[in-house]
Scaffold this active site. Structure first.
Site, PDB file in Angstrom:
ATOM      1  N   ASN A 123       0.799  -1.259  -0.100  1.00 45.40           N
ATOM      2  CA  ASN A 123      -0.019  -0.009  -0.243  1.00 45.40           C
ATOM      3  C   ASN A 123       0.840   1.339  -0.084  1.00 45.40           C
ATOM      4  O   ASN A 123       1.953   1.130   0.422  1.00 45.40           O
ATOM      5  CB  ASN A 123      -0.852  -0.109   1.242  1.00 45.40           C
ATOM      6  CG  ASN A 123      -2.067  -1.034   1.162  1.00 45.40           C
ATOM      7  OD1 ASN A 123      -2.091  -1.913   0.265  1.00 45.40           O
ATOM      8  ND2 ASN A 123      -2.826  -1.025   2.224  1.00 45.40           N
ATOM      9  N   ILE A 124       0.306   2.339  -0.542  1.00 44.18           N
ATOM     10  CA  ILE A 124       0.893   3.678  -0.704  1.00 44.18           C
ATOM     11  C   ILE A 124       1.537   4.062   0.559  1.00 44.18           C
ATOM     12  O   ILE A 124       2.544   4.868   0.520  1.00 44.18           O
ATOM     13  CB  ILE A 124       0.178   4.418  -1.413  1.00 44.18           C
ATOM     14  CG1 ILE A 124       1.153   5.745  -1.942  1.00 44.18           C
ATOM     15  CG2 ILE A 124      -0.944   5.139  -0.720  1.00 44.18           C
ATOM     16  CD1 ILE A 124       0.567   6.652  -3.046  1.00 44.18           C
ATOM     17  N   LYS A 125       0.496   4.004   1.631  1.00 41.62           N
ATOM     18  CA  LYS A 125       1.163   4.383   2.895  1.00 41.62           C
ATOM     19  C   LYS A 125       2.168   3.920   3.601  1.00 41.62           C
ATOM     20  O   LYS A 125       2.932   4.575   4.357  1.00 41.62           O
ATOM     21  CB  LYS A 125      -0.137   4.265   3.901  1.00 41.62           C
ATOM     22  CG  LYS A 125      -0.410   2.902   4.381  1.00 41.62           C
ATOM     23  CD  LYS A 125      -1.582   2.763   5.053  1.00 41.62           C
ATOM     24  CE  LYS A 125      -2.026   1.314   5.461  1.00 41.62           C
ATOM     25  NZ  LYS A 125      -3.267   1.202   6.413  1.00 41.62           N
ATOM     26  N   GLY A 126       2.474   2.618   3.037  1.00 37.85           N
ATOM     27  CA  GLY A 126       3.840   1.938   3.736  1.00 37.85           C
ATOM     28  C   GLY A 126       4.047   1.869   5.006  1.00 37.85           C
ATOM     29  O   GLY A 126       2.880   1.495   5.660  1.00 37.85           O
TER      30      GLY A 126
END
Length: 245
Positions: A123-126
Site C-alpha cells: 500500500n502507498i501508505k507503507g
C-alpha cells in the site's frame, strides 16, 4: 567475540523464557515448569509469573541463569546481496533496464487473514516512514488481499503477467506458513516454464531467511523488512535474470 546473556549484571547469564503447559495452575504445575526450565539449562530458575489459561492450561514466565556462551564470530546470517536504492533510482532502473512497468502481485494465501504485513509493503501508505510499492511510478501493484487459494494466485499472476509474486504469511500454527509456501512454489513451477516464472518472494516474522532453497522460493524477508528493501531486491533480481537470459 564470546558473549553470555545479560540480566542484572554483565555476563551473569540471566534469561527469561515463557511457555504454556497443558496442566491446571497449582503448585504441582509450577514444579513441572521448574523441572522443564532445569532441562533447558536454567539453573537456578524461578517462576516469576503463572496464570491459568482456560481449562487445563497454564502460562508461565520463568527467570534463571544459563551457563552457555555464544561465539558471535561463528554466527551465520543472510546478508543483503543487492544495493539499497531510493525510490527514484528504482524507477529509473526499471525504465532503463526493463523498459516497461514492473508488475507485482501480492497476497496472503491459505487461511491467513493477516494483511498488515502485505499491506505495509504494497500500500502507498507503507510503513516506518517509507512509502509502499504502489508509490513507485514504474511498478504496477495488484493486491489480492487475504485468504487467497494458491490456484487463484497462480491464475492471477498469469493474467497480470506478473514479474514477481509477494506472499505474506503470519499464521504459523503447525508450520502452516511452511506448508503453504511449499504448495505455492510447487504450483508455480508446474504452471510456468522456468524462464517465465515470476520471482517468488515470501515474508513473515517466523520465516528463516536461509530456507529459500528448501521452500522453493527466490527470496525470504523476515520481520522489520521495508518496502524499499523489497523494491530494491525486485529490480536487482529481475535485471540479473534478464542478463542471464
Amino acid at each position: 567475540m564470546i558473549v553470555r546473556p545479560y540480566g542484572d549484571t554483565t555476563g551473569d547469564g540471566m534469561v527469561q523464557v515463557s511457555f504454556t503447559l497443558p496442566v491446571p495452575h497449582d503448585r504441582r504445575a509450577e514444579g513441572a515448569a521448574l523441572q522443564l526450565a532445569g532441562k533447558m539449562g536454567l539453573d537456578p530458575a524461578m517462576v516469576v509469573h503463572a496464570k491459568q489459561m482456560g481449562t487445563g492450561f497454564t502460562f508461565f514466565v520463568v527467570y534463571g541463569r544459563v551457563s552457555h556462551l555464544v561465539d558471535t564470530d561463528r554466527v551465520t546470517v543472510v546478508e543483503r546481496d543487492f544495493p539499497l536504492l531510493a525510490a527514484k533510482d528504482v524507477n529509473a532502473a526499471v525504465r532503463s533496464r526493463l523498459r516497461r512497468k514492473l508488475v507485482v502481485v501480492g497476497a496472503c494465501i491459505g487461511t491467513d487473514a493477516h494483511t498488515v504485513g502485505i499491506d505495509a509493503i504494497l500500500n502507498i501508505k507503507g510503513v516506518a516512514g517509507e512509502k509502499g510499492l504502489e508509490y513507485y511510478r514504474e511498478l504496477r501493484v495488484v493486491n489480492l488481499g487475504a485468504q487467497v487459494p494458491v490456484p487463484d494466485l497462480v491464475r492471477a499472476a498469469g493474467a497480470e503477467k506478473a514479474d514477481a509474486v509477494l506472499v505474506s504469511q503470519v499464521v504459523t500454527q503447525r508450520d502452516a506458513h511452511l506448508h503453504n509456501t511449499r504448495e505455492m512454489s510447487a504450483a508455480f513451477r508446474e504452471a510456468f516454464p522456468a524462464a517465465r516464472r515470476p520471482l517468488l518472494v515470501v515474508g513473515g516474522p517466523r520465516f528463516d531467511e536461509a530456507m529459500t532453497g528448501e521452500l522453493g522460493v527466490d527470496r525470504i524477508f523476515g520481520r522489520g523488512t521495508t518496502p524499499r528493501e523489497v523494491a530494491s531486491y525486485l529490480v536487482h533480481a529481475l535485471i540479473e535474470r534478464k542478463k542471464a537470459a
